[in-house]
Structures are given as structure tokens and as C-alpha cells.
Design a protein around this motif. Structure first.
Motif, mmCIF file in Angstrom:
data_model
loop_
_atom_site.group_PDB
_atom_site.id
_atom_site.type_symbol
_atom_site.label_atom_id
_atom_site.label_comp_id
_atom_site.label_asym_id
_atom_site.label_seq_id
_atom_site.Cartn_x
_atom_site.Cartn_y
_atom_site.Cartn_z
ATOM 1 N N LEU A 126 0.829 -1.203 0.000
ATOM 2 C CA LEU A 126 0.000 0.000 0.000
ATOM 3 C C LEU A 126 0.863 1.252 0.000
ATOM 4 C CD1 LEU A 126 -2.758 1.348 0.109
ATOM 5 C CD2 LEU A 126 -2.680 1.150 2.608
ATOM 6 N N ASP A 127 1.886 1.276 0.837
ATOM 7 C CA ASP A 127 2.772 2.445 0.906
ATOM 8 C C ASP A 127 3.444 2.690 -0.446
ATOM 9 O OD1 ASP A 127 4.622 4.429 1.552
ATOM 10 O OD2 ASP A 127 5.105 3.553 3.494
ATOM 11 N N ALA A 128 3.973 1.619 -1.043
ATOM 12 C CA ALA A 128 4.717 1.761 -2.301
ATOM 13 C C ALA A 128 3.829 2.232 -3.448
ATOM 14 C CB ALA A 128 5.376 0.430 -2.662
ATOM 15 N N VAL A 129 2.626 1.667 -3.547
ATOM 16 C CA VAL A 129 1.759 2.042 -4.663
ATOM 17 C C VAL A 129 1.257 3.485 -4.502
ATOM 18 C CG1 VAL A 129 -0.498 1.222 -3.798
ATOM 19 C CG2 VAL A 129 0.018 1.093 -6.239
ATOM 20 N N LEU A 130 1.045 3.912 -3.239
ATOM 21 C CA LEU A 130 0.629 5.300 -3.009
ATOM 22 C C LEU A 130 1.752 6.288 -3.308
ATOM 23 C CD1 LEU A 130 -1.518 5.034 0.271
ATOM 24 C CD2 LEU A 130 -2.319 5.217 -2.084
ATOM 25 N N ARG A 131 2.996 5.799 -3.294
ATOM 26 C CA ARG A 131 4.129 6.668 -3.660
ATOM 27 C C ARG A 131 4.375 6.689 -5.165
ATOM 28 N NH1 ARG A 131 8.817 6.457 1.042
ATOM 29 N NH2 ARG A 131 7.531 5.595 2.728
ATOM 30 N N GLY A 132 3.561 5.938 -5.916
ATOM 31 C CA GLY A 132 3.672 5.980 -7.367
ATOM 32 C C GLY A 132 4.413 4.821 -7.998
ATOM 33 N N TYR A 133 4.804 3.825 -7.223
ATOM 34 C CA TYR A 133 5.512 2.682 -7.781
ATOM 35 C C TYR A 133 4.544 1.673 -8.402
ATOM 36 C CZ TYR A 133 9.745 4.226 -5.375
ATOM 37 O OH TYR A 133 10.833 4.951 -4.960
ATOM 38 N N LYS A 134 5.035 0.952 -9.387
ATOM 39 C CA LYS A 134 4.296 -0.175 -9.962
ATOM 40 C C LYS A 134 4.640 -1.399 -9.124
ATOM 41 C CE LYS A 134 3.190 -2.419 -14.324
ATOM 42 N NZ LYS A 134 3.441 -2.466 -15.779
ATOM 43 N N VAL A 135 3.634 -1.953 -8.446
ATOM 44 C CA VAL A 135 3.881 -2.919 -7.373
ATOM 45 C C VAL A 135 3.195 -4.254 -7.643
ATOM 46 C CG1 VAL A 135 3.551 -3.374 -4.897
ATOM 47 C CG2 VAL A 135 4.082 -1.056 -5.684
ATOM 48 N N ALA A 136 3.921 -5.334 -7.362
ATOM 49 C CA ALA A 136 3.340 -6.677 -7.324
ATOM 50 C C ALA A 136 3.484 -7.196 -5.891
ATOM 51 C CB ALA A 136 4.066 -7.608 -8.289
ATOM 52 N N ILE A 137 2.458 -7.899 -5.397
ATOM 53 C CA ILE A 137 2.553 -8.538 -4.086
ATOM 54 C C ILE A 137 2.002 -9.955 -4.195
ATOM 55 C CG2 ILE A 137 0.404 -7.379 -3.345
ATOM 56 C CD1 ILE A 137 1.496 -7.714 -0.422
ATOM 57 N N LEU A 173 13.160 -4.236 -8.157
ATOM 58 C CA LEU A 173 13.527 -4.397 -6.754
ATOM 59 C C LEU A 173 12.636 -5.472 -6.143
ATOM 60 C CD1 LEU A 173 15.294 -3.129 -4.436
ATOM 61 C CD2 LEU A 173 13.326 -1.707 -3.890
ATOM 62 N N VAL A 174 13.224 -6.300 -5.276
ATOM 63 C CA VAL A 174 12.461 -7.355 -4.602
ATOM 64 C C VAL A 174 12.536 -7.121 -3.099
ATOM 65 C CG1 VAL A 174 12.206 -9.836 -4.208
ATOM 66 C CG2 VAL A 174 12.977 -9.001 -6.443
ATOM 67 N N ILE A 175 11.364 -7.130 -2.456
ATOM 68 C CA ILE A 175 11.288 -6.933 -1.002
ATOM 69 C C ILE A 175 10.748 -8.205 -0.351
ATOM 70 C CG2 ILE A 175 10.292 -5.579 0.883
ATOM 71 C CD1 ILE A 175 10.133 -3.196 -0.969
ATOM 72 N N ILE A 225 9.874 1.198 2.601
ATOM 73 C CA ILE A 225 9.706 1.903 1.320
ATOM 74 C C ILE A 225 10.570 3.164 1.269
ATOM 75 C CG2 ILE A 225 8.018 2.798 -0.345
ATOM 76 C CD1 ILE A 225 7.906 -0.260 0.240
ATOM 77 N N ASP A 226 10.898 3.738 2.421
ATOM 78 C CA ASP A 226 11.918 4.803 2.441
ATOM 79 C C ASP A 226 13.239 4.262 1.889
ATOM 80 O OD1 ASP A 226 10.204 6.690 3.507
ATOM 81 O OD2 ASP A 226 10.994 6.551 5.561
ATOM 82 N N GLU A 227 13.577 3.028 2.285
ATOM 83 C CA GLU A 227 14.807 2.386 1.801
ATOM 84 C C GLU A 227 14.704 2.120 0.295
ATOM 85 O OE1 GLU A 227 18.508 1.562 2.141
ATOM 86 O OE2 GLU A 227 17.468 1.787 4.069
ATOM 87 N N ALA A 228 13.521 1.696 -0.139
ATOM 88 C CA ALA A 228 13.310 1.473 -1.581
ATOM 89 C C ALA A 228 13.496 2.779 -2.352
ATOM 90 C CB ALA A 228 11.919 0.903 -1.823
ATOM 91 N N ASP A 229 12.984 3.880 -1.791
ATOM 92 C CA ASP A 229 13.175 5.206 -2.407
ATOM 93 C C ASP A 229 14.669 5.492 -2.613
ATOM 94 O OD1 ASP A 229 10.572 6.022 -2.736
ATOM 95 O OD2 ASP A 229 10.520 7.365 -1.014
ATOM 96 N N ALA A 230 15.438 5.228 -1.565
ATOM 97 C CA ALA A 230 16.880 5.507 -1.633
ATOM 98 C C ALA A 230 17.545 4.655 -2.715
ATOM 99 C CB ALA A 230 17.524 5.244 -0.272
ATOM 100 N N ILE A 231 17.163 3.374 -2.792
ATOM 101 C CA ILE A 231 17.762 2.469 -3.778
ATOM 102 C C ILE A 231 17.386 2.878 -5.200
ATOM 103 C CG2 ILE A 231 17.735 0.077 -4.637
ATOM 104 C CD1 ILE A 231 17.267 -0.756 -1.655
ATOM 105 N N LEU A 232 16.131 3.282 -5.386
ATOM 106 C CA LEU A 232 15.631 3.629 -6.723
ATOM 107 C C LEU A 232 15.805 5.118 -7.046
ATOM 108 C CD1 LEU A 232 12.397 1.440 -6.582
ATOM 109 C CD2 LEU A 232 14.478 0.956 -7.905
ATOM 110 N N SER A 233 16.557 5.812 -6.176
ATOM 111 C CA SER A 233 16.860 7.241 -6.366
ATOM 112 C C SER A 233 15.607 8.096 -6.513
ATOM 113 C CB SER A 233 17.768 7.437 -7.599
ATOM 114 O OG SER A 233 18.949 6.700 -7.451
ATOM 115 N N LYS A 234 14.649 7.846 -5.636
ATOM 116 C CA LYS A 234 13.396 8.620 -5.614
ATOM 117 C C LYS A 234 13.279 9.302 -4.253
ATOM 118 C CE LYS A 234 11.671 6.622 -9.461
ATOM 119 N NZ LYS A 234 11.253 7.298 -10.677
#
Length: 544
Positions: A31-42, A225-227, A388-397
Motif C-alpha cells: 500500500l505504501d509503495a503504490v501510493l508513492r507511485g511505484y508499480k507494485v506486485a505482491i 527491486l524485490v522486497i 519503502i523509504d529504503e526502496a526510495d533511496a535504492i531507486l533514487s526517488k
């Protein structure tokens, strides 16, 4: 949520983030990732919240036990955990008002010194709960305690301290997170087992290889990216991505027993502050029954399902018995369930009950796998934000977290008086209408609509409970129910509150599902036989 449509997208599209594990932490991350604009699979190996996230004590809390340990042992990590839990408590309550609500808990005490001790402790607990609407704790007289819980042992009771935490339907709350993520654009699917990864020339993960355990074929989900959000199973995924990684988790087993509501005969829950192994135990009203839990024992195996056994049942009953006027008749055990806590530990000499329920976001520099390790239900949103903050850092967002005020599926335009409208418009019994509102929130009308075109769908699945046939149809079509256990254990909570009634209504549920999913007679029989055998084994393990 349509599983076939999700599978088509998972096979053909590329994602920014693929989340493995659809329990509380994975669903929160989606939910957090998709609300930040990422294309997400779960994805999940089984059903949504099928493991730890549906087997909690159903409390939204900071942790009274952690507060006590913090002061006794000067352990400020425990204090931080309490603060985080209480900060998140009001958010969990606010974002799904149909699935989470305040719960009053009584701590019975045997002397004025004991009462003073708990009153001071719970006042400190209150001070950590900032921006919170729950009532503050109170020290009550013996008469006031017995007015609220009449089944207590009068001879041993001096007084009691009343305080408040929150209660949630954990499995449905997790489902609401997945639904909300899906409706915001995420692609979700259950029953996809991860069998491996694909990597680029630099050794970084670029795909998740999965097997559809319902239909059979394997395919690859492409993702930047894989979480890893697989809770107590996190080490398995970590080592699949990079076999050189050290194990990080110390899974701990916790079980609950479920007895008739009349055991306490109260809408008030009870905190038992002293047990033989130094834990606290809760006795909590839930879904028309009374639940006692939980234990904390090192888990030898994570490969088989954690279930209640006879010695654990006896321990929990023996813990509650001294506080009751009449001893528990163990033959009246209705159900029980177990789960695994994903505890983090760097010190193998520590007992699991001394470990802090904190979390950590780990990034493997070799494979690029991000793992969310540890944590607990109450802080799922904070855990997801950190990940998802960490994902932002990895994906330079650089994106803002929007989940604090995001109303979950069923909570939008929620009206607590909706049940009265359901009674009036659809001629549903009052208890059925209330149940639908407490499970589906503002979407209860969508379930009730099925009864307008087919009045047989108003029929109860069990004469003892408010669950109706229309719910089976609705959940298959809208909540990705694939097997009878998905419905009976998690969409409604019958499996964890009444084993015998679950067995009785299993054939009705399976036959309704067969109509929706196109099962033939032999497949329907297999579904009934497999689940029936599983339930009977749970009953045998518990000595019931």
C-alpha cells in the motif's frame, strides 16, 4: 481482486517492486509503495495473512510487558517499542473503523500494594499514548471489578486496574490493506510459491521465479527491486537470494485456546500479569467466544503449521483458573490456534521471550534483496514506511509516505448505523447485519445485494453464527478466496473460534465455491476431505 487477471499481469508486465509475503508487513509495504507511485506486485505462498498475521492476540497495543521490562532492566529498546506501538495504535484504529475498535482490559489485583504498582505502571503507559482518544486507566474497587467481570474469584480479588488498548480482526485488516493496495494499482495474487530468482550480470535480482500452486505452471515476475516480507520465513528467502548470508531470525511459537464466551461472561478483556514463565497472558472476548493467549516457546521447525498441543492448552487454562470463581471445564474447548513470531536476535543465548519485537530493514549488497525483519502487528505501518523509504533511496526517488491518513477498503464513508439500514432494506436479522458491517464496513451492502436476487443466500452457514451464504459468493468474486479454508479461517473467523461448527458447514461452503469456481464433484470432495482431515488433526493435537 481477480486472481486470473492478476496472473496475466504478473506474467506479462515489469514492476518497480515485487513484494514477497502478503501478511501485515508485506501488505503494508504494498500500500505504501503504490501510493508513492511505484508499480507494485505482491504475492504470497498461501492465502493473504495465512500465517503469523492471522494468528495474533488481536490486540493493537504498545505492550504493557515491554514497558515493565524497560524499567526493571533499564532496557530502553523496549521503551522505544512501547512508544512506537502507542504512536501507531490510534492510526490503526482510525484507518479501518469497521475492523478495529477500543478494548477495555482489566488487571485483577490481590492487594493494595499490587494495585498501586499496576496503577502507576499503567499511568506511565497512558503518558506515552499521545494524540490518542482512548480513555485513561482507572483503579477500580472490588465491587466495580465484579460488576464488569462477574465470573472472577471474589476471595482472591482486592481490586483491579482498568486500561484501554485496541482490538482488530487481524486477517481481515490485512486483507483490507491488500484490497486498498490493489485498488490503488498494485497487482496481488495468492498461492504463488517462490522457487528462485533471476539475476543480471552484476548479480542483482531482476526477477522472481514462482510456481502457481493452484494451476501448476512456473513463471517469472520481472521487477527492478524485490522486497522480502515473509516474517518467520524470511531467512529462507534471504538464503535463496544469497546462500552466503547468516541466519537472522529466532522464530518463537505462540498459541491460543478458545473457550465459550461464558468463561469470563464479559465484554471486558483481562490481563493476567503474573505467569509461571514470566509472561503476561490475555483473556479476550472475540467473535462470540473467549480467547486465552499467548505462550512463548522456541520453535524447532517452521516447515509444519504451528498448532495447539495438550500441554500448551493446560498451561493456558491453569494460568486463568486461579482468577475464576469456577474452574474451566476443559472439555468445552471450542478451538485453538498457533503462530510463529519473527523475532530478531544476534545472541543465541537469549530466550525468545526476552527479545524485543522491533524491526530492521536489511539490504543485501550482493543480491540487492531488501528484507523487512522482525516487528509486530501494531507497528506494521511504521515498518512499511521504513522499508519503502529504503526502496526510495535504492531507486533514487524521494516520495512522501501517505499511509497515515489513508482509509482502508470498507472504511470509506463508514456509517456505524449501516446495520440498521441492512435490517430494513434486506430483511436481514440484526446479528447478521451487525456482523456484515463489522467485516465488510461500507461494502456490507454489496454482500447483502446478493440476497435480493437469491433469497437462499440469506441462509446461515451455521445456526449458531451470523455468517451467511452470500458471503461465500462475495468473497470468491471479490476477495480472491480460492479454498474453503481461505473463507472459514480468514474471511470469517470460524476456524479459530469453533472447530466443530467449521466441520459442519464445510460441505455447504465447498459446494457454493464449486458453483463459482467450476469444480466438478471429485474436486469438491477433495477440497472437503483435505480441509476436514486438517481440522481433525488440529483437534487431535489439542487432545480435544
Amino acid at each position: 481482486m481477480n486472481r486470473n487477471a492478476s496472473l496475466d499481469k504478473l506474467k506479462s508486465e515489469e514492476f518497480d517492486i515485487c513484494i514477497i509475503g502478503a501478511g501485515a508487513s508485506g501488505a503494508g509495504c504494498a500500500l505504501d509503495a503504490v501510493l508513492r507511485g511505484y508499480k507494485v506486485a505482491i504475492i504470497d505462498k498461501k492465502d493473504f495473512a495465512s500465517e503469523t498475521s492471522s494468528r495474533s492476540t488481536k490486540l493493537i497495543h504498545g505492550g504493557v510487558r515491554y514497558l515493565e521490562q524497560a524499567f526493571k532492566k533499564l532496557d530502553f529498546a523496549q521503551l522505544k517499542q512501547v512508544r512506537h506501538g502507542l504512536e501507531e495504535r490510534h492510526t490503526v484504529l482510525k484507518n479501518a473503523p469497521h475492523l478495529a475498535r477500543p478494548l477495555a482490559l482489566m488487571t485483577p489485583v490481590g492487594s493494595w500494594i499490587e494495585g498501586l504498582y499496576f496503577k502507576i505502571g499503567l499511568q506511565i503507559y497512558d503518558t506515552f499514548a499521545t494524540n490518542d482518544s482512548l480513555p485513561k486507566s482507572k483503579w477500580l474497587s472490588k465491587k466495580e471489578v465484579l460488576d464488569k467481570i462477574p465470573t472472577l474469584n471474589k476471595k482472591k480479588l482486592h481490586s483491579g486496574v482498568l486500561y484501554y488498548d485496541g482490538q482488530l480482526d487481524d486477517a481481515r485488516y490485512c486483507l483490507a490493506l491488500v484490497q486498498s493496495a490493489s485498488e490503488a494499482g498494485a497487482v496481488a495474487a495468492n498461492y504463488l510459491d517462490v522457487t528462485g530468482f533471476t539475476k543480471n550480470d552484476s548479480g542483482k535480482l531482476v526477477g522472481v521465479q514462482v510456481r502457481d500452486t493452484q494451476l501448476g505452471p512456473e513463471f517469472i515476475i520481472k521487477s527492478k527491486l524485490v522486497i522480502n516480507c515473509t516474517g518467520p520465513f524470511s531467512d529462507k528467502v534471504r538464503l535463496l537470494a544469497n546462500p552466503a548470508l547468516p541466519e537472522r531470525l529466532r522464530p518463537s511459537k505462540g498459541v491460543h485456546v478458545v473457550l465459550p464466551f461464558e468463561t469470563l461472561n464479559s465484554e471486558y478483556a483481562m490481563l493476567i500479569p503474573k505467569t509461571s514463565d514470566g509472561r503476561v497472558v490475555f483473556a479476550i472476548p472475540f467473535e462470540g467466544a473467549m480467547m486465552i493467549g499467548t505462550t512463548d516457546t522456541e520453535s524447532d521447525s517452521i516447515d509444519s503449521e504451528a498448532t495447539l498441543n495438550e500441554s500448551e492448552k493446560q498451561y493456558l487454562v491453569d494460568t486463568l483458573n486461579p482468577f475464576l470463581a469456577n474452574q474451566i471445564d476443559i472439555s468445552k474447548l471450542k478451538a485453538g490456534f498457533g503462530g510463529l513470531r519473527p523475532l530478531l536476535s544476534a545472541d543465541p543465548s537469549k530466550s525468545t521471550k526476552s527479545l524485543v519485537r522491533d524491526h530492521e530493514v536489511e539490504v543485501d549488497s550482493s543480491s540487492g534483496l531488501v528484507s523487512l525483519l522482525g516487528g509486530k502487528w501494531t507497528t506494521y505501518r511504521l515498518m512499511a514506511k521504513d522499508t519503502i523509504d529504503e526502496a526510495d533511496a535504492i531507486l533514487s526517488k524521494r516520495n512522501e509516505c501517505l499511509t497515515a491518513n489513508h482509509m482502508l477498503a470498507g472504511g470509506e464513508n463508514f456509517d456505524p448505523l449501516l446495520s440498521e439500514q441492512l435490517v430494513s432494506k434486506y430483511a436481514l436479522p440484526v446479528d447478521v447485519a451487525r456482523h456484515l458491517v463489522r467485516k465488510y464496513g461500507s461494502r456490507a451492502t454489496l454482500v447483502a445485494d446478493f440476497t435480493s436476487s437469491d433469497s437462499t443466500l440469506k441462509e446461515r452457514l451455521s445456526t449458531s453464527y451470523p455468517y451467511i451464504k452470500a458471503e461465500v459468493i462475495y468473497t470468491v468474486r471479490n476477495e480472491m478466496v480460492v479454498a474453503p479454508r481461505d473463507f472459514l479461517a480468514r474471511r470469517v473467523r470460524l476456524e479459530i473460534t469453533d472447530w466443530n461448527e467449521t466441520l459442519k458447514c464445510l460441505p455447504v461452503v465447498a459446494n457454493l465455491m464449486a458453483r463459482e469456481l467450476g469444480w466438478d464433484e471429485s474436486e469438491t470432495k477433495r477440497q472437503i476431505d483435505d480441509y476436514s482431515l486438517q481440522l481433525k488433526q488440529f483437534i487431535a493435537d489439542a487432545g480435544a
